[in-house]
Design an enzyme around this catalytic site. Structure first.
Site, PDB file in Angstrom:
ATOM      1  N   ALA A  67       0.904  -1.322   0.040  1.00 42.66           N
ATOM      2  CA  ALA A  67       0.009   0.044  -0.006  1.00 42.66           C
ATOM      3  C   ALA A  67       0.675   1.083   0.030  1.00 42.66           C
ATOM      4  O   ALA A  67       1.866   1.298   0.641  1.00 42.66           O
ATOM      5  CB  ALA A  67      -0.854  -0.145   1.255  1.00 42.66           C
ATOM      6  N   GLY A 110       0.517  -5.050   0.878  1.00 46.57           N
ATOM      7  CA  GLY A 110      -0.471  -5.007   0.194  1.00 46.57           C
ATOM      8  C   GLY A 110      -0.437  -5.690  -1.309  1.00 46.57           C
ATOM      9  O   GLY A 110      -1.392  -6.128  -1.728  1.00 46.57           O
ATOM     10  N   GLU A 113      -0.481  -9.383  -0.657  1.00 51.42           N
ATOM     11  CA  GLU A 113      -2.068  -9.514  -0.273  1.00 51.42           C
ATOM     12  C   GLU A 113      -2.894  -9.309  -1.640  1.00 51.42           C
ATOM     13  O   GLU A 113      -3.629 -10.194  -1.828  1.00 51.42           O
ATOM     14  CB  GLU A 113      -2.500  -8.621   0.789  1.00 51.42           C
ATOM     15  CG  GLU A 113      -1.789  -8.863   1.916  1.00 51.42           C
ATOM     16  CD  GLU A 113      -2.062  -7.857   2.993  1.00 51.42           C
ATOM     17  OE1 GLU A 113      -1.915  -6.489   2.728  1.00 51.42           O
ATOM     18  OE2 GLU A 113      -2.433  -8.097   4.329  1.00 51.42           O
ATOM     19  N   GLU A 133       5.001  -5.128   6.813  1.00 50.82           N
ATOM     20  CA  GLU A 133       4.222  -3.922   7.396  1.00 50.82           C
ATOM     21  C   GLU A 133       4.991  -3.726   9.014  1.00 50.82           C
ATOM     22  O   GLU A 133       4.977  -2.513   9.486  1.00 50.82           O
ATOM     23  CB  GLU A 133       2.710  -4.365   7.785  1.00 50.82           C
ATOM     24  CG  GLU A 133       2.176  -4.090   6.490  1.00 50.82           C
ATOM     25  CD  GLU A 133       1.986  -5.586   5.637  1.00 50.82           C
ATOM     26  OE1 GLU A 133       2.873  -6.535   5.789  1.00 50.82           O
ATOM     27  OE2 GLU A 133       1.205  -5.622   4.898  1.00 50.82           O
TER      28      GLU A 133
END
Ligand code: HXC
Length: 259
Positions: A67, A110, A113, A133
């Protein structure tokens, strides 16, 4: 379709479309607009009968490095709650057609993911998967503690999530996270090949089969078996089932009509 952060291609092969993440300078960091564009494009592809499978890819250096940290850095918990970015992820998960991730380089946070949200993953030898993260004071938020653990087991998931260590493409394949590892010049072609293979089948059977496999993540065994059985019976109401079985008996290639 005019997008800023993705390149959509409705025909990379017969019945196969692709979406390329296109923020190369930022290693395809997933900002909200980019995720919204993926969602929008997938909705269009999902409703287009000339498309039966979709490949999502980045470039050789990065599938996606997570992200967009710069976009998230100043946000409060209330901001995050109000933005509700995960409704976009939930909507992507509802795509009926198979999605293949073609991963080269970084698939982190992300990015990992997003790859796991796809149905299959083909990787280049240079791919690296990770949930780093923890290094920036947070934790995975889009499936990294759940899909990853189901795919690779507790030991490896704990290590990745708690240390931020990356795993190589080969380790990811051994662990069952991904389908295939190929030389970097082939990863996109191989992903398209896999997509083409699913695109040859009956689209209705593919849809119900995908739905049934995903159900295994959400239910206990008995309920899952019951769900599978209903979908199996339902396929006997299709012309494609008659065509598929008759073609086998008549020793010819089936011609599926998506009916
Ligand atoms: C915003 C990013 C970014 C990210 C890289 N960049 N990752 N920008 N968000 N996630 C930017 C860098 O700031 C830099 O821009 C440019 O991309 C190139 O990155 P470098 O760091 O210079 O490259 P390199 O030295 O090769 O290192 C590559 C890397 C590193 C190891 C992938 O960039 C990195 O650690 N990135 C962050 C990985 C990460 O923590 N991901 C998880 C994010 S949180 P400038 O302009 O500075 O040159 C997350 C939560 C998901 O994903 C929750 C659900 C949505």
């Amino acid at each position: 379709m005019n997008y800023e952060f993705i390149i959509a291609n409705a025909q990379v092969g017969p019945y196969v479309a692709s979406i390329q993440l296109n923020r190369p300078k930022e290693l395809n960091a997933l900002n909200l607009q980019l995720m919204g564009e993926i969602r929008h494009c997938l909705e269009i592809f999902d409703n287009d009968d000339s498309i039966r499978a979709i490949v999502i890819h980045g470039n050789e250096r990065a599938f996606a490095a997570g992200a967009d940290i710069k976009q998230m850095a100043g946000r409060t918990a209330v901001d995050m709650l109000k933005i509700d970015q995960f409704s976009t992820w939930d909507s992507i998960r509802k795509t009926k057609k198979p999605i293949i991730a073609a991963v080269s380089g970084f698939a982190l946070g992300g990015g990992c993911e997003l790859a796991m949200l796809c149905d299959m993953i083909v990787a280049s030898e240079t791919a690296q998967f990770g949930q780093p993260e923890i290094n920036i004071g947070v934790m995975p938020g889009a499936g990294g503690t759940q899909r990853l653990t189901r795919a690779v087991g507790k030991a490896r998931a704990m290590e990745m999530v708690l240390t931020g260590n990356f795993i190589s493409a080969e380790e990811a394949r051994e662990a069952g996270l991904i389908n295939k590892v190929v030389p970097v010049e082939l990863y996109l072609d191989e992903a398209i090949k896999l997509a083409l293979k699913t695109a040859e089948k009956s689209p209705i059977a593919i849809q119900l089969a995908k739905e049934s496999v995903l159900k295994a993540f959400d239910t206990g065994l008995q309920e899952g078996l019951f769900f599978e059985r209903k979908n199996f019976y339902m396929l006997f109401a299709t012309e494609d089932q008659k065509e598929g079985m008759n073609a086998f008996v008549e020793k010819r290639k089936p011609e599926f009509k998506n009916k």
